[in-house]
Design a protein around this motif. Structure first.
Motif, short mmCIF file in Angstrom:
data_model
loop_
_atom_site.label_atom_id
_atom_site.label_comp_id
_atom_site.label_asym_id
_atom_site.label_seq_id
_atom_site.Cartn_x
_atom_site.Cartn_y
_atom_site.Cartn_z
N ASP A 63 125.18 84.86 7.68
CA ASP A 63 126.37 84.04 7.89
C ASP A 63 127.45 84.27 6.82
O ASP A 63 128.56 83.75 6.94
CB ASP A 63 126.01 82.55 7.95
CG ASP A 63 125.47 82.02 6.65
OD1 ASP A 63 124.78 82.78 5.93
OD2 ASP A 63 125.71 80.84 6.33
N SER A 97 131.82 87.00 6.85
CA SER A 97 131.96 85.58 7.25
C SER A 97 131.27 85.27 8.57
O SER A 97 131.62 84.32 9.27
CB SER A 97 133.44 85.16 7.32
OG SER A 97 134.04 85.29 6.05
N LYS A 146 135.39 83.53 12.81
CA LYS A 146 134.38 83.52 11.76
C LYS A 146 133.37 82.39 12.02
O LYS A 146 133.57 81.54 12.88
CB LYS A 146 135.03 83.34 10.38
CG LYS A 146 135.91 84.51 9.96
CD LYS A 146 136.59 84.23 8.64
CE LYS A 146 137.31 85.44 8.09
NZ LYS A 146 138.46 85.86 8.88
N GLY A 147 132.27 82.40 11.27
CA GLY A 147 131.28 81.33 11.39
C GLY A 147 130.71 81.19 12.79
O GLY A 147 130.46 80.09 13.29
N LYS A 202 136.08 80.03 7.01
CA LYS A 202 135.30 79.93 8.25
C LYS A 202 135.68 78.67 9.03
O LYS A 202 135.78 78.69 10.25
CB LYS A 202 133.80 79.90 7.92
CG LYS A 202 133.21 81.26 7.61
CD LYS A 202 131.70 81.28 7.72
CE LYS A 202 131.01 80.49 6.65
NZ LYS A 202 129.54 80.59 6.75
N PRO A 224 127.56 71.52 11.66
CA PRO A 224 127.55 72.92 12.11
C PRO A 224 126.94 73.05 13.50
O PRO A 224 126.13 72.23 13.91
CB PRO A 224 126.68 73.63 11.07
CG PRO A 224 125.87 72.55 10.43
CD PRO A 224 126.68 71.30 10.51
N SER A 229 127.17 79.07 11.77
CA SER A 229 127.55 78.71 10.41
C SER A 229 126.60 77.66 9.85
O SER A 229 126.19 76.74 10.54
CB SER A 229 128.98 78.16 10.39
OG SER A 229 129.31 77.74 9.07
#
Length: 409
Positions: free
Chosen positions: A123, A127, A96-97, A90, A168, A133
């Motif tokens: 999450d 992915s 992703k994420g 990720k 994040p 994320s």
């Protein structure tokens, strides 16, 4: 997919054998370009299921797909868990994420999600391309340090990690996104419960998070079957019932099944009464430690191990309560495919081992070679295999225990 001529739907197949490949990268790039061109007047509908991680590889430039794959393989070879691999993937991905949702902003994003992960963590499924994320670049660095890879990275990966934000993305950045789980193990078990009750079974759901090594899970189910049979024989309150309950509590503690309150479940089980047949449902995903070279899957192996366990339990006591019940155990994958076989799983009974011996089939020998599919294919003409064909969905595995009292003693 049989598309009509001049269809506006474009299909890009990729990720053969569930591994990212150039075709999957081509698809990911097309999705990325589509998302980047959206405006506030657009709606992006995203369909997400298990396998999405491999289908949506888009390494952050200048990382190349082969460099990311090499790093992933190095981590795996050093014993990194799947959760750790996903955190690294990720961190190094554009999509992703939550990356896909960020690129689509300011368009509205609606994701319809099929969960193939215990607990349905948004999450983690595929992915989480449309979910903030819960991990940062610091988490990625800690994992690389843990496996002694921090000083053995491709230059491109070093570049990306050094320029990534250390925290994040805040959840409030995702106000344009609506994530909806439309299929899960919980939903599948709820429907199975309705069907069983319509057939006259007193039905209980044990858990949607059954996990652990298949042999230990088989022991759990065998103990549970014995407790049901004791209850149907009105012997559940005696010393044998207490012993089995104690074994179950210890097994559940060892398996650490998330969210399972066994004491509450056993209390509900006691309240069912002996007059109706019993159906116990459960779901999740077990693991198999491969020791042989046979062909099978975790569901077929679980069914075979339960059959062997029930046979042994019945053989230990001449007046076993198992002899007073008709018992069927089933385990199947909701995708219709168990391991590299065309079967979704299999079902068994305590009589399976004895019947197999009469056909010259040694259950223990097949199990020691992880060869459950070959056993079930040969046993009674393959009639104990669960063959559904591919279902077009995947919400992990389902187990069913069916028990009813018989007249025979």
């Amino acid at each position: 997919m049989l598309l009509k001529p001049h269809s506006k739907i474009q299909v890009i197949e990729g990720a053969k054998n569930n591994l990212p490949d150039p075709e999957a990268l081509k698809g990911a790039v097309a999705i990325q370009e589509l998302a980047e061109g959206l405006t506030a007047d657009d709606l992006l509908l995203v369909l997400i299921s298990g396998g999405g991680s491999a289908l949506l590889p888009a390494p952050i430039p200048p990382i190349l797909l082969k460099e990311k794959e090499k790093l992933t393989k190095m981590l795996a070879s050093r014993g990194a868990a799947i959760q750790e691999l996903n955190i690294v993937r990720k961190t190094l991905s554009l999509l992703k994420g939550g990356g896909l949702a960020r690129l689509a902003h300011p368009a509205q994003v609606v994701s319809l999600i099929l969960s193939d992960v215990i607990g349905d963590p948004l999450d983690i499924i595929a992915s989480g391309p449309t979910v903030a994320s819960s991990h940062s670049v610091q988490d990625c660095l800690q994992i690389l340090t843990k496996y002694n890879l921090l000083h053995n990275l491709p230059k491109s990966v070093e570049t990306v990690l050094s320029s990534s934000p250390t925290k994040p993305t805040a959840p409030e950045d995702y106000s344009h996104v609506c994530n909806v789980i439309i299929g899960s193990n919980t939903l599948a078990l709820d429907e199975a419960k309705r069907q069983a009750e319509d057939l006259g079974y007193a039905t209980l759901i044990l858990s949607t998070a059954i996990c652990g090594e298949v042999g230990r899970v088989a022991t759990l189910y065998c103990q549970l079957v014995q407790l049901v049979c004791l209850g149907l024989a009105s012997l559940g309150e005696g010393p044998r019932g207490e012993e089995v309950r104690g074994n179950l509590l210890q097994l559940v503690a060892e398996l650490e099944i998330p969210g399972l309150n066994l004491a509450n479940f056993l209390q509900a089980l006691q309240g069912l009464g002996p007059e109706r047949p019993v159906c116990i449902l459960a779901g999740g995903e077990t693991t198999v430690q491969l020791q042989g070279t046979g062909k099978g899957g975790r569901n077929q192996e679980l069914a075979l191990r339960v059959g062997l366990g029930l046979h042994r339990a019945q053989a230990m006591e001449t007046s076993s309560p198992l002899r007073r019940c008709e018992i069927i155990f089933l385990s199947g994958g909701t995708d219709g495919q168990d391991g590299p076989t065309e079967a979704a799983g299999a079902f068994c009974s305590p009589e399976l081992v004895e019947a197999a011996l009469q056909e010259g089939l040694d259950v223990e020998a097949f199990l020691s070679n992880n060869d459950s599919y070959t056993f079930f294919s040969q046993f009674q003409g393959g009639h104990h295999l669960l063959v559904t064909g591919l279902t077009g969905t995947n919400v992990m595995d389902i187990q069913a225990i069916l028990v009813r009292a018989t007249e025979r003693s």
